[in-house]
Enzyme design. Sequence first.
Site, short mmCIF file in Angstrom:
data_model
loop_
_atom_site.label_atom_id
_atom_site.label_comp_id
_atom_site.label_asym_id
_atom_site.label_seq_id
_atom_site.Cartn_x
_atom_site.Cartn_y
_atom_site.Cartn_z
N TYR A 161 75.93 -3.21 52.59
CA TYR A 161 76.44 -4.12 51.66
C TYR A 161 74.82 -4.91 51.00
O TYR A 161 74.87 -5.47 50.00
CB TYR A 161 77.30 -5.01 52.47
CG TYR A 161 78.08 -5.90 51.54
CD1 TYR A 161 78.83 -5.40 50.59
CD2 TYR A 161 78.18 -7.34 51.45
CE1 TYR A 161 79.67 -6.19 49.55
CE2 TYR A 161 78.82 -8.06 50.85
CZ TYR A 161 79.51 -7.56 49.85
OH TYR A 161 80.31 -8.42 49.10
N LYS A 168 76.91 -12.89 48.35
CA LYS A 168 77.97 -13.69 48.91
C LYS A 168 77.92 -15.06 49.76
O LYS A 168 78.35 -15.73 49.58
CB LYS A 168 78.82 -12.65 49.79
CG LYS A 168 79.61 -11.76 48.90
CD LYS A 168 80.45 -12.25 47.71
CE LYS A 168 81.22 -11.10 47.20
NZ LYS A 168 82.06 -11.69 45.69
#
Length: 261
Positions: A161, A168
């Site tokens: 990720y 995020k």
Amino acid sequence: MTTEFKHLFEGKKALIFGVANERSLAWSIAQYLHGGGARLGFNFLGDALERRVRPLAESVGAEIVEPCNVGSDSEIDAFFDTVKKKWSDIDILVHSVAFANREELEGRFVNTSREGFKTALDISAYSLVALAKRAEPLMEGKNGSILTLSYYGAHKVVPNYNVMGVAKSALEACVRYLAYDLGTKKIRVNAISAGPVKTLAAAGIRNFRDMLAAAGEKTPLRENISAEDVGSLAAFLLSPMGKHITGTTMYVDSGAHIMGV
Ligand code: 0WE
């Protein structure tokens, strides 16, 4: 959807950024808003997505379907000029947009390039700030509500990720700072941290299918979530039911985030 929610958003004007196709989390949110009687406006990015988004938007009677690359201030300004002309004000803004270069979502995070870092943070985090800035004057006296989409990789390492986790994390911090600023105008700002769902964005991720199958089994509920689960939590947060909820990130992940091992 149950009938109690039929009038939850009656006459409310909602802008939705980030529908790519019928599997998009933003599309599920749009359907809940439509089911509650909201008037909808959508953005799209480029000709390919316009062909996907326009028919969906028309199926829910959308009044605004305009191009907007959230990486461009001038495109955001043009989009909001149209909104101002057509609607004069808005009640709801949904931000369901993220992007990192594909090569940044494979291999080692330590290899993230400066350009790749900038792109991911710009499109996935700053864009919320840019949209909130334009939404604020249109939400004057309307008890506005702004919602974005996050993921657990913001807090814990999810292999591959990578820079999206950093983006995020920044996005969730932006939610808190925006919630503080816009709170004076009674505008709420929240995030939903959703478990993995097979959307178009996920289709671009290597081994996503295997990851998805493994992820569900490890959750307390032993199953993955669906886009509809995101839509229903969004409906709650965007409606008066979430009246005093702001600055927070709520999980809809079958409980995945409570697990240690
Ligand atoms: O936030 C995301 C993915 C967002 C995303 C997806 C793509 C694919 C195509 C951002 N940028 C791109 N760029 C592309 O070129 N998710 C929460 C889904 C996701 O993505 C992962 C995951 C999960 C879950 C990537 C690696 C590991 C897990």
